[in-house]
Design a protein around this motif. Structure first.
Motif, PDB file in Angstrom:
ATOM      1  N   MET A 297       0.795  -1.214   0.000  1.00 28.64           N
ATOM      2  CA  MET A 297       0.000   0.000   0.000  1.00 28.64           C
ATOM      3  C   MET A 297       0.834   1.274   0.000  1.00 28.64           C
ATOM      4  N   SER A 596      -9.883  -8.504  -7.250  1.00 32.43           N
ATOM      5  CA  SER A 596      -9.181  -7.224  -7.311  1.00 32.43           C
ATOM      6  C   SER A 596      -9.942  -6.210  -8.165  1.00 32.43           C
ATOM      7  N   TRP A 599     -14.008  -5.705  -5.548  1.00 32.40           N
ATOM      8  CA  TRP A 599     -14.295  -6.230  -4.219  1.00 32.40           C
ATOM      9  C   TRP A 599     -15.697  -5.857  -3.721  1.00 32.40           C
ATOM     10  N   ARG A 627     -10.991  -6.081   0.369  1.00 33.22           N
ATOM     11  CA  ARG A 627     -10.620  -4.676   0.200  1.00 33.22           C
ATOM     12  C   ARG A 627     -11.880  -3.883  -0.136  1.00 33.22           C
ATOM     13  N   THR A 628     -12.748  -3.716   0.840  1.00 36.54           N
ATOM     14  CA  THR A 628     -14.001  -3.008   0.611  1.00 36.54           C
ATOM     15  C   THR A 628     -14.534  -2.474   1.936  1.00 36.54           C
ATOM     16  N   PHE A 658      -5.052  -1.929   4.569  1.00 37.32           N
ATOM     17  CA  PHE A 658      -5.280  -2.221   3.159  1.00 37.32           C
ATOM     18  C   PHE A 658      -6.653  -1.754   2.688  1.00 37.32           C
ATOM     19  N   ASN A 659      -7.305  -0.994   3.549  1.00 37.67           N
ATOM     20  CA  ASN A 659      -8.586  -0.377   3.195  1.00 37.67           C
ATOM     21  C   ASN A 659      -8.483   1.125   3.423  1.00 37.67           C
TER      22      ASN A 659
END
Length: 1018
Positions: A297, A596, A599, A627-628, A658-659
């Motif tokens: 990230m 990817s 998500w 990832r949402t 990661f979000n």
């Protein structure tokens, strides 16, 4: 008696370098006697002769090694290729990094040499130059495709064409360009012809971007530019033979040296760690995966602290605990991995058939990694093929398969393993590995008929397969019946090769669908890969495959959903996701790749099937990997679940990173409750994953942070303060300086904030706090920023201040590179009072630049103390045995300030815990005496020009879009904002001081090296 007579008259060179070493021979008493002779009788120079190069070699059972060619036919081979005629093409690197090594160069440039065995005796008789040019400087990759030769040498990939068949390049064109890493081992590597008629290639983390022949940044299959904007570090690619339709197939490697592709289209490669961390790895390249060298990230280095950080450095090196990192197939410890192939011949023992074969020059070995399927991924082990147990100069750089199925190995032959260093320029060897008494015979090739072309397509030699493919392309449908004979055979790998030709050259849809219904899962995988390449209706095929009982098929189904814009994608993904067992990380990462950039839709569909995804191990994995914003509330629930041990919940806190978005911040803020022991830990974790700007604008978050920081120990407090820079905490930083706790870190934070600087000046200007003032000045000695330098100089020249403060400021001023330059300038201009000169000289006495130390010492008026002892010649040093125990003392006095051994010493330069396994004595002396010739990858020095006019020098530990961490000699760490940096330039010289051995006696030098040689892998 006869043997003794031969030895007496010097004929052991025939016995040893008559170039035959088999496993049986190694076990014989004759072999042991000859090896003893070589060790005890021959001089170091004689041991380096090519005829003695195979002494000490241990071969796998059923194999022998022979010398194919040696110097002067070739020198310094970086990469090789074996063509369809059995000739060995060698890339040479005489002109390897002369600006750093100081070695002489050939003004004509480096060469591409063709070695040919004319009489069939297994030895090269002819060495001819295919191409030589001043632009050819240590190229790293070669692929021979008929009369076209692809040469990789950043910043270019060249296509050289022999238009008239005279074995000379007549035309030179650019295939790709724009890669960084010129004359750098981490740039563009070799191209390989794949079973699908495509080219596969890769570059290391110095490549950075890819441009076409016209200089335009290449866009991949998803329309993304191949640049750091979209991908990071080392990458893997696939393209058409003309360079079109480039696909980026994986990223975030460090120095992925060569990609190897099997007949099903599965990719394998090795990757090198930052030297000294025992993290070298072998990877199955899962398409579109991220492989964890840097933080996905924010691009931070692997050694930057993070939640749920791996306990072992070799695993930490690859961010293996992070969601979104594809697992490693195998971690092999230390090393310097290079060339790799997949062996698909039948000449070698079965152990090696269908397996990777790999060169590891750091361990002086050619070895294989037999693979077994394991869920959606694989497991592997290490099996040596050719191991040099005595001569550490054996540096296998590349391995290829000849048309007869034998292995051809290139030996760089050097005391070092590259890494910007070449201790020997003129030696180089090529060996052939085969079963005993196997002559080198190139099979006949007939490309004039479909049957002959199909026969050649089954060759173990890549160059032969390329010619067969070209012939089959011309035959088209008329080759179908011959290809079907192979497709219907029992040899599954040959069947796969026939399949690719059938679907690419005859009828794509027909044969793709045939493969998709095959009983062999590997063939079904190849069929799905072909469907994607041919842009067929992949979704319709996936409907029949997403419930396949084989997890590897389902893995490929998930990968096939990557980038899909079909409305049916979410439901297909959910069908795959609900089959996750909660134990297969390979499968989980394939699911992540499939979802990817989609998500939101995929996770929403998942929630319709799994209402509460916190209940099972499998569904918790999906939440962790998602990832949402829809997954955030479930992450929070899992992170705060008191029924689970906190250490097992750290993975969920890490997943917040990661979000992005407001929902994440608000959820984390809502987790700040109470002040119990565990809740304080949760509060700390929640705050550490909030955006720093959000904390500063949120009164609730700021208040909670202030309360929490009051409970933290010094180390944790500094980490938080470096992140948030709260002026209210400056008093504690000053107290830390007074107590001697993390003074450099505290000083750096204070001096770089207006409020902190004002506090420092107040102490310095208070006559009653002189002791604290000196500590404050000492806390910024290594900072090197303009503010720090100005402050130290102002005290040094301020006659109203005490002599003690002024002298200490003079000494502290030399604690950074910029400060060293100021000290020299002041000495030359006579500005430093006579009584202060010893303090100025002492302050720069540990400068990594030798000229600084030498120049400053002249102003003492007595340079006798700087006279350097002259060590004896290298040969004498190497021949002398030292005392390793005494060498520990020499190491502690000279090396431990920058290097660690088994965790002891400063973590600045490469770790040396296994340096004795990596370098022979010659290499140890060369690395110390000439550090500029061997700068470790990842340890290059950088000069940073700051916008405030100051200059900082060190090693970049981590760099993101907003922040940069700079490590400096002695362990000082500077946390900088990239917005404050004006320019960055890599330094050509090593950060290691030159002339380190100049002041040593012979005993000290040999004792040090003896100690270093004792540091070997266990």
């Amino acid at each position: 008696m006869q043997l003794s007579k031969k030895l007496r008259y010097g004929i052991p060179t025939i016995l040893l370098g008559g170039a035959l070493f088999s496993s049986a021979y190694q076990k014989s008493s004759t072999s042991r006697f000859i090896n003893h002779y070589v060790d005890s009788v021959l001089t170091e120079s004689q041991k380096r002769l090519p005829e003695n190069s195979l002494s000490g070699v241990k071969m796998a059972d059923g194999l022998e090694v022979k010398t194919f060619a040696t110097e002067p036919m070739l020198m310094n081979p970086t990469d090789i290729e074996v063509d369809a005629r059995g000739r060995v093409w060698v890339l040479e690197a005489y002109n390897y990094r002369p600006a750093i090594t100081g070695n002489p160069t050939h003004k004509e440039g480096d060469r591409i040499v063709i070695l040919e065995d004319k009489d069939g005796d297994g030895k090269a008789d002819i060495s001819k130059v295919f191409y030589q040019d001043p632009s050819l400087n240590a190229p790293l990759g070669i692929a021979v495709l008929g009369n076209v030769v692809i040469v990789s040498q950043s910043p270019y990939v060249w296509k050289l064409t022999d238009t008239d068949g005279d074995d000379k390049a007549d035309k030179k064109e650019i295939l790709f360009q724009g890669m960084e890493g010129e004359q750098h081992d981490h740039g563009m590597h070799a191209f390989v012809f794949g079973p699908d008629g495509k080219l596969y290639f890769n570059f290391g983390n110095e490549g950075r971007q890819l441009k076409d022949a016209k200089g335009n940044v290449v866009k991949d299959q998803f329309g993304k530019e191949i640049s750091p904007k979209n991908y990071q570090e080392g990458m893997v690619f696939r393209c058409n033979l003309d360079g079109s339709e480039v696909e980026c197939l994986g990223n975030d490697f460090r120095n992925n040296y060569e990609v190897a592709v099997d007949s099903y289209g599965t990719m394998w490669q090795s990757d090198n760690d930052d030297d000294g961390n025992k993290g070298v790895r072998i990877n199955y390249v899962m398409e579109y995966g991220s492989f964890g060298y840097k933080d996905e990230m924010n691009h931070a280095s692997w050694n930057v602290e993070r939640t749920n950080i791996e306990s072992e450095i070799p695993k930490r090196h690859w961010h293996l605990n992070d969601p979104g990192t594809v697992p490693n197939l195998l971690q092999t410890g230390s090393g310097s991995p290079t060339g790799m192939i997949v062996y698909e011949g039948n000449l070698l023992p079965k152990t090696f058939q269908g397996q990777m074969i790999h060169c590891e020059p750091g361990h002086n070995v050619v070895r294989s990694y037999p693979v077994q399927k394991s869920g959606a991924g694989y497991s592997a082990e290490i099996v040596n093929i050719m191991k040099q147990e005595k001569d550490q100069w054996f540096r296998p750089a590349d391995v290829c398969v000849a048309p007869d199925g034998s292995l051809i190995v290139a030996d760089w032959y050097d005391p070092g393993v590259g890494g910007h260093q070449a201790g020997d320029q003129v030696r180089g060897r090529v060996y052939r590995i085969a079963p005993p008494n196997t002559p080198y015979k190139v099979p006949a090739m007939d490309l004039s008929t479909p049957a002959g072309a199909v026969a050649s397509l089954q060759s173990p030699n890549v160059a032969t397969r390329y010619l067969a493919w070209q012939a089959l392309e011309k035959f088209g449908k008329s080759s179908e019946s011959e290809l079907l004979k192979v497709y219907n055979s029992d040899n599954q790998r040959m069947k796969a090769r026939a399949f690719w030709a059938l679907c690419k050259l005859v009828d794509g849809k027909k044969y793709t669908e045939l493969a998709l219904s095959d009983a062999n899962p590997d063939m079904r995988i190849a069929g799905l890969r072909a469907a994607r390449q041919l842009k067929l209706d992949v979704i319709s095929y996936l409907k029949n495959l997403v419930k396949d009982p084989d997890p590897q098929i389902r893995r490929e189904c998930a990968i096939a959903l990557h980038g899909s814009k079909s409305a049916e994608t979410p439901e297909l993904w959910v069908t795959l996701a609900t089959q996750h067992d909660g134990k297969d990380r390979w499968y989980l990462e394939a699911l992540g790749i499939g979802a990817s950039e989609n998500w939101d839709a995929c996770f929403a569909a998942y929630l319709k099937k799994v209402a509460d995804p916190t209940q099972t191990e499998a569904s918790r994995d999906i939440v962790w990997r998602a990832r949402t914003n829809e997954s955030i509330k479930f992450l929070a629930s899992l992170a705060t679940d008191a029924k689970t041990d906190l250490k097992d919940r750290l993975r969920y806190f890490r997943a917040f990173d990661f979000n992005k978005g407001k929902s994440k911040s608000e959820t984390l803020l809502a987790m700040l409750k109470g002040n119990s022991a565990e809740q304080n830990q949760i509060n700390k974790l929640a705050l550490s994953h909030l955006d720093a700007d959000f904390v500063k604008t949120s009164p609730v978050a700021k208040e909670a942070l202030t309360k929490l920081m009051a409970t933290l120990g010094s180390k944790d407090f500094v980490v938080m303060q470096q992140r948030y820079r709260l002026s209210e905490e400056n008093n504690r930083l000053m107290t830390m300086i007074e107590k001697g706790e993390m003074t450099r870190e505290a000083g750096d934070i204070l001096v770089n904030s207006p409020e902190g600087l004002a506090m420092m000046k107040a102490v310095i200007n208070n006559p009653k706090k002189e002791d604290l003032a000196i500590k404050v000045l000492g806390s910024i000695r290594g900072n090197g920023g303009k503010t720090s330098l100005d402050l130290l100089q102002s005290i040094m020249f301020d006659k109203t201040k005490s002599m003690a403060m002024r002298k200490e400021s003079t000494r502290f001023l030399g604690g950074s590179m910029s400060g060293e330059d100021l000290i020299l300038a002041h000495l030359k201009e006579g500005k430093i009072p006579k009584d202060f000169i010893p303090f100025a000289v002492e302050g720069v006495s540990r400068a990594w630049r030798r000229n600084v130390r030498t120049e400053a010492a002249k102003y003492l008026g007595n340079t006798s103390g700087t006279t350097k002892s002259k060590l004896p010649p290298m040969a004498e040093l190497v021949a002398t045995t030292g005392d390793a125990k005494k060498g520990i003392e020499v190491f502690a006095a000279n090396c431990s300030v920058c290097h660690q051994v088994n965790g002891e010493g400063m973590d600045f330069g490469p770790k040396l815990s296994e340096i004795g396994s990596k370098l022979p004595k010659e290499g140890q002396y060369l690395a110390i005496m000439y550090p500029d010739a061997g700068i470790g990858f990842g340890y290059e020095g950088w000069e940073l020009k700051m916008k405030d006019g100051s200059t900082l020098t060190g090693i970049i530990s981590s760099k993101t879009e907003t922040d940069l961490v700079l490590k400096m000699p002695g362990g000082t760490v500077q946390n900088l904002k990239t917005s404050a940096i004006k320019s960055m330039k890599m330094i050509k010289n090593s950060m290691m001081p030159t002339g380190l051995m100049d002041g040593m006696s012979k005993d000290e030098a040999v004792n040090l090296v003896e100690y270093l040689m004792s540091l070997k892998r266990k």
